[in-house]
Design a protein around this motif. Structure first.
Motif, PDB file in Angstrom:
ATOM      1  N   TYR A   7      37.018  32.505 -41.496  1.00  0.00           N
ATOM      2  CA  TYR A   7      36.781  32.554 -39.784  1.00  0.00           C
ATOM      3  C   TYR A   7      38.286  32.432 -39.376  1.00  0.00           C
ATOM      4  CZ  TYR A   7      31.956  32.283 -38.626  1.00  0.00           C
ATOM      5  OH  TYR A   7      30.480  32.643 -38.488  1.00  0.00           O
ATOM      6  N   SER A   8      38.365  33.586 -38.350  1.00  0.00           N
ATOM      7  CA  SER A   8      39.830  33.740 -37.684  1.00  0.00           C
ATOM      8  C   SER A   8      39.423  33.757 -36.152  1.00  0.00           C
ATOM      9  CB  SER A   8      40.608  34.650 -38.090  1.00  0.00           C
ATOM     10  OG  SER A   8      39.939  36.019 -37.888  1.00  0.00           O
ATOM     11  N   ALA A   9      40.733  33.619 -35.355  1.00  0.00           N
ATOM     12  CA  ALA A   9      40.565  33.836 -33.905  1.00  0.00           C
ATOM     13  C   ALA A   9      41.758  34.833 -33.907  1.00  0.00           C
ATOM     14  CB  ALA A   9      41.041  32.889 -33.020  1.00  0.00           C
ATOM     15  N   VAL A  10      41.501  36.089 -33.143  1.00  0.00           N
ATOM     16  CA  VAL A  10      42.391  37.141 -32.697  1.00  0.00           C
ATOM     17  C   VAL A  10      43.270  37.000 -31.446  1.00  0.00           C
ATOM     18  CG1 VAL A  10      41.031  38.859 -34.175  1.00  0.00           C
ATOM     19  CG2 VAL A  10      40.764  38.506 -31.727  1.00  0.00           C
ATOM     20  N   SER A  11      42.994  35.999 -30.665  1.00  0.00           N
ATOM     21  CA  SER A  11      43.963  35.869 -29.495  1.00  0.00           C
ATOM     22  C   SER A  11      43.515  34.354 -28.916  1.00  0.00           C
ATOM     23  CB  SER A  11      43.372  36.808 -28.227  1.00  0.00           C
ATOM     24  OG  SER A  11      42.339  36.538 -27.842  1.00  0.00           O
ATOM     25  N   LEU A  16      36.382  31.765 -32.534  1.00  0.00           N
ATOM     26  CA  LEU A  16      36.496  31.841 -33.883  1.00  0.00           C
ATOM     27  C   LEU A  16      35.460  32.823 -34.454  1.00  0.00           C
ATOM     28  CD1 LEU A  16      37.760  28.412 -34.530  1.00  0.00           C
ATOM     29  CD2 LEU A  16      38.989  30.272 -35.640  1.00  0.00           C
ATOM     30  N   ALA A  17      35.659  33.702 -35.318  1.00  0.00           N
ATOM     31  CA  ALA A  17      34.723  34.674 -35.968  1.00  0.00           C
ATOM     32  C   ALA A  17      34.844  35.150 -37.355  1.00  0.00           C
ATOM     33  CB  ALA A  17      34.697  35.874 -34.998  1.00  0.00           C
ATOM     34  N   PRO A 319      27.782  23.530 -40.013  1.00  0.00           N
ATOM     35  CA  PRO A 319      28.244  24.801 -40.762  1.00  0.00           C
ATOM     36  C   PRO A 319      29.303  25.484 -40.004  1.00  0.00           C
ATOM     37  CG  PRO A 319      26.031  24.833 -39.316  1.00  0.00           C
ATOM     38  CD  PRO A 319      26.626  23.337 -39.242  1.00  0.00           C
ATOM     39  N   MET A 320      29.822  26.484 -40.835  1.00  0.00           N
ATOM     40  CA  MET A 320      30.810  27.302 -40.183  1.00  0.00           C
ATOM     41  C   MET A 320      30.450  27.918 -38.860  1.00  0.00           C
ATOM     42  SD  MET A 320      33.806  28.173 -41.153  1.00  0.00           S
ATOM     43  CE  MET A 320      34.592  27.989 -39.706  1.00  0.00           C
ATOM     44  N   GLN A 321      29.369  28.506 -38.740  1.00  0.00           N
ATOM     45  CA  GLN A 321      28.904  29.147 -37.733  1.00  0.00           C
ATOM     46  C   GLN A 321      28.756  28.076 -36.366  1.00  0.00           C
ATOM     47  OE1 GLN A 321      27.121  28.937 -40.868  1.00  0.00           O
ATOM     48  NE2 GLN A 321      27.682  30.850 -41.444  1.00  0.00           N
ATOM     49  N   LYS A 322      28.841  26.979 -36.439  1.00  0.00           N
ATOM     50  CA  LYS A 322      29.032  26.003 -35.173  1.00  0.00           C
ATOM     51  C   LYS A 322      30.392  25.696 -34.891  1.00  0.00           C
ATOM     52  CE  LYS A 322      24.337  24.433 -35.348  1.00  0.00           C
ATOM     53  NZ  LYS A 322      23.355  23.132 -35.181  1.00  0.00           N
ATOM     54  N   ILE A 323      31.535  26.420 -35.539  1.00  0.00           N
ATOM     55  CA  ILE A 323      32.982  25.910 -35.217  1.00  0.00           C
ATOM     56  C   ILE A 323      33.147  26.061 -33.779  1.00  0.00           C
ATOM     57  CG2 ILE A 323      33.566  28.482 -35.757  1.00  0.00           C
ATOM     58  CD1 ILE A 323      35.538  25.104 -36.328  1.00  0.00           C
ATOM     59  N   ASN A 324      32.633  27.123 -32.965  1.00  0.00           N
ATOM     60  CA  ASN A 324      33.168  27.244 -31.578  1.00  0.00           C
ATOM     61  C   ASN A 324      32.580  26.061 -30.745  1.00  0.00           C
ATOM     62  OD1 ASN A 324      34.908  29.635 -31.611  1.00  0.00           O
ATOM     63  ND2 ASN A 324      32.922  30.700 -32.342  1.00  0.00           N
ATOM     64  N   GLU A 325      31.232  25.705 -30.910  1.00  0.00           N
ATOM     65  CA  GLU A 325      30.539  24.555 -30.456  1.00  0.00           C
ATOM     66  C   GLU A 325      31.326  23.215 -30.764  1.00  0.00           C
ATOM     67  OE1 GLU A 325      26.524  22.192 -31.146  1.00  0.00           O
ATOM     68  OE2 GLU A 325      26.166  24.382 -31.557  1.00  0.00           O
ATOM     69  N   ALA A 326      31.867  23.204 -32.051  1.00  0.00           N
ATOM     70  CA  ALA A 326      32.382  21.960 -32.330  1.00  0.00           C
ATOM     71  C   ALA A 326      33.854  21.817 -31.487  1.00  0.00           C
ATOM     72  CB  ALA A 326      32.767  21.972 -33.916  1.00  0.00           C
ATOM     73  N   TYR A 327      34.456  22.894 -31.361  1.00  0.00           N
ATOM     74  CA  TYR A 327      35.598  22.909 -30.581  1.00  0.00           C
ATOM     75  C   TYR A 327      35.486  22.458 -29.174  1.00  0.00           C
ATOM     76  CZ  TYR A 327      39.137  25.132 -33.711  1.00  0.00           C
ATOM     77  OH  TYR A 327      39.906  25.566 -34.837  1.00  0.00           O
ATOM     78  N   ASP A 328      34.528  22.946 -28.523  1.00  0.00           N
ATOM     79  CA  ASP A 328      33.888  22.505 -27.126  1.00  0.00           C
ATOM     80  C   ASP A 328      33.721  21.207 -27.215  1.00  0.00           C
ATOM     81  OD1 ASP A 328      34.397  25.116 -26.151  1.00  0.00           O
ATOM     82  OD2 ASP A 328      32.317  25.530 -26.306  1.00  0.00           O
ATOM     83  N   ARG A 329      32.993  20.524 -28.120  1.00  0.00           N
ATOM     84  CA  ARG A 329      32.719  19.162 -28.380  1.00  0.00           C
ATOM     85  C   ARG A 329      34.046  18.462 -28.477  1.00  0.00           C
ATOM     86  NH1 ARG A 329      28.145  17.948 -32.370  1.00  0.00           N
ATOM     87  NH2 ARG A 329      28.823  16.040 -31.926  1.00  0.00           N
ATOM     88  N   LEU A 330      34.899  18.816 -29.423  1.00  0.00           N
ATOM     89  CA  LEU A 330      35.973  18.054 -29.404  1.00  0.00           C
ATOM     90  C   LEU A 330      36.794  17.748 -28.387  1.00  0.00           C
ATOM     91  CD1 LEU A 330      37.815  17.109 -31.897  1.00  0.00           C
ATOM     92  CD2 LEU A 330      38.805  19.332 -32.002  1.00  0.00           C
ATOM     93  N   LEU A 331      36.847  18.725 -27.385  1.00  0.00           N
ATOM     94  CA  LEU A 331      37.548  18.728 -26.060  1.00  0.00           C
ATOM     95  C   LEU A 331      37.129  17.614 -25.310  1.00  0.00           C
ATOM     96  CD1 LEU A 331      38.034  22.140 -24.994  1.00  0.00           C
ATOM     97  CD2 LEU A 331      40.128  20.565 -25.587  1.00  0.00           C
ATOM     98  N   LYS A 332      35.909  16.944 -25.601  1.00  0.00           N
ATOM     99  CA  LYS A 332      34.911  16.132 -24.668  1.00  0.00           C
ATOM    100  C   LYS A 332      35.014  14.824 -25.622  1.00  0.00           C
ATOM    101  CE  LYS A 332      32.009  19.711 -23.117  1.00  0.00           C
ATOM    102  NZ  LYS A 332      30.439  20.248 -23.117  1.00  0.00           N
ATOM    103  N   SER A 333      35.825  14.680 -26.774  1.00  0.00           N
ATOM    104  CA  SER A 333      35.668  13.552 -27.664  1.00  0.00           C
ATOM    105  C   SER A 333      34.423  13.173 -28.055  1.00  0.00           C
ATOM    106  CB  SER A 333      36.404  12.390 -27.197  1.00  0.00           C
ATOM    107  OG  SER A 333      37.795  12.751 -26.761  1.00  0.00           O
TER     108      SER A 333
END
Length: 349
Positions: A7-11, A16-17, A319-333
């Motif tokens: 999974y990578s990000a291009v910008s 991440l996809a 799961p890997m497919q929830k990575i972007n959701e996890a990033y959003d939650r990480l910002l909220k601790s």
């Protein structure tokens, strides 16, 4: 070379996809690892969004890697296929400088980080653990105790060593009074280690509702840092305080809690400089310092200690497919206390 899923990000603004990346074929000193779990560090989020600058895209983050050895180079002596292994924040260094020779590879001027560092084998930059497999020099691969939960081991090679190293450096042992500022991914590991070392552990938090968890993790006391009376009760009494907070806060309030020759070490990285009052240091010969991760030998020592004391991180496996959701939650601790990706989920794509 061979290709593997990742999974990578291009910008800086892209999610991440799913992607396919190249890994090098093994050299004689290399170990190939099938990645089973990869922790999510706040550094991953900063790097993906280029908040520290210097990110090269596409970026594949991840430096809390645990897996199983699948193949080894002809000169490898430490590992064999089937062994459990881990990789932390570094995958190479020059191995010749004074820091490397002293087992302090993390301070090497030519250290190669696990992701977004120059890749001397393939060109471009290194790719991290949000992928099915990785290849690294055996000298930067760590042995994992086989009695520990692997998902809980993954954060040890970043969050774990980041807190273990300063506690060891400042000689935290039985009879010492130790403070931990903040109860997050780093703080919860600091509490576990300081407790295991036999110290009297006090957690400082702005959230009274974290009291029960802090005590469960090994704290002897919990102080709500916004309560001036509670803080004053501890004035001049701490041998050591580990500050894990990355937001702006009053460092002098904690310096004033140190005894003679007491130390505060920063492992959190606030965006703006902290204001330090000279007399907070001068009056009791106190010191303020910082710490990074540890060297390879110390990281292995930490993993062995965790195996002996049954210490792992408190994790939420996704799961890997929830990575972007996890990033959003990480910002909220919104995690207790570290997200870890089950990399088996990537195989289904």
């Amino acid at each position: 070379m061979y290709n593997t899923k990742a999974y990578s990000a291009v910008s800086a603004t892209a999610p991440l996809a799913s992607d396919t990346i190249a890994r090098r074929d093994l050299t004689e000193h290399d170990v190939q690892i099938e990645i089973l779990f990869c922790g999510i560090c706040h550094s991953d989020l900063h790097s993906v969004r280029n908040e520290w600058g210097g990110t090269v895209y596409p970026i594949v983050p991840g430096h809390e890697i645990v897996g199983r050895v699948t193949e080894v180079g002809s000169a490898v002596t430490k590992y064999k296929p089937g062994d459990l292994a881990a990789i932390g924040c570094m995958v190479d260094s020059d191995l010749t400088c004074p820091y490397c020779k002293a087992g302090l590879e993390q301070f090497c001027q030519n250290v190669i980080l696990t992701y977004n560092s120059p890749d001397k084998h393939l060109g471009g930059v290194t790719y991290g653990g949000y992928s099915n497999s990785i290849v690294a020099d055996e000298r930067f691969v760590l042995r994992v105790p086989d009695n520990l939960d692997l998902a809980g081991v993954a954060p040890l090679v970043c969050a774990g060593i980041t807190t273990y190293s300063p506690l060891r450096h400042w000689r935290v042992t039985e009879g010492k009074k130790v403070g931990v500022v903040g109860l997050g991914g780093l703080g919860h590991m600091a509490v576990k280690f300081a407790h295991a070392f036999g110290a009297h552990v006090v957690v400082f938090t702005t959230s009274p509702d974290k009291t029960e968890d802090a005590l469960r993790l090994g704290a002897d006391e919990v102080v709500v840092s916004r309560n001036a009376d509670e803080m004053q009760k501890h004035a001049g009494s701490f041998d050591f305080i580990l500050d894990t907070v990355s937001a702006k806060h009053d460092i002098n309030a904690y310096l004033n809690l140190l005894c003679l020759d007491g130390n505060i070490t920063l492992v959190g990285a606030p965006e703006k400089p902290l204001d330090v009052a000279a007399f907070s240091l001068i009056v009791a010969r106190r010191s303020l310092s910082g710490s990074s991760i540890g060297g390879i030998a110390e990281t292995q020592e930490m993993l062995d200690f965790c195996g002996q004391h049954n210490i792992t991180a408190d994790v939420e496996v996704i799961p890997m497919q929830k990575i972007n959701e996890a990033y959003d939650r990480l910002l909220k601790s919104d995690v207790k206390y570290r997200f870890v990706i089950d990399m088996a989920s990537l195989k289904s794509e």
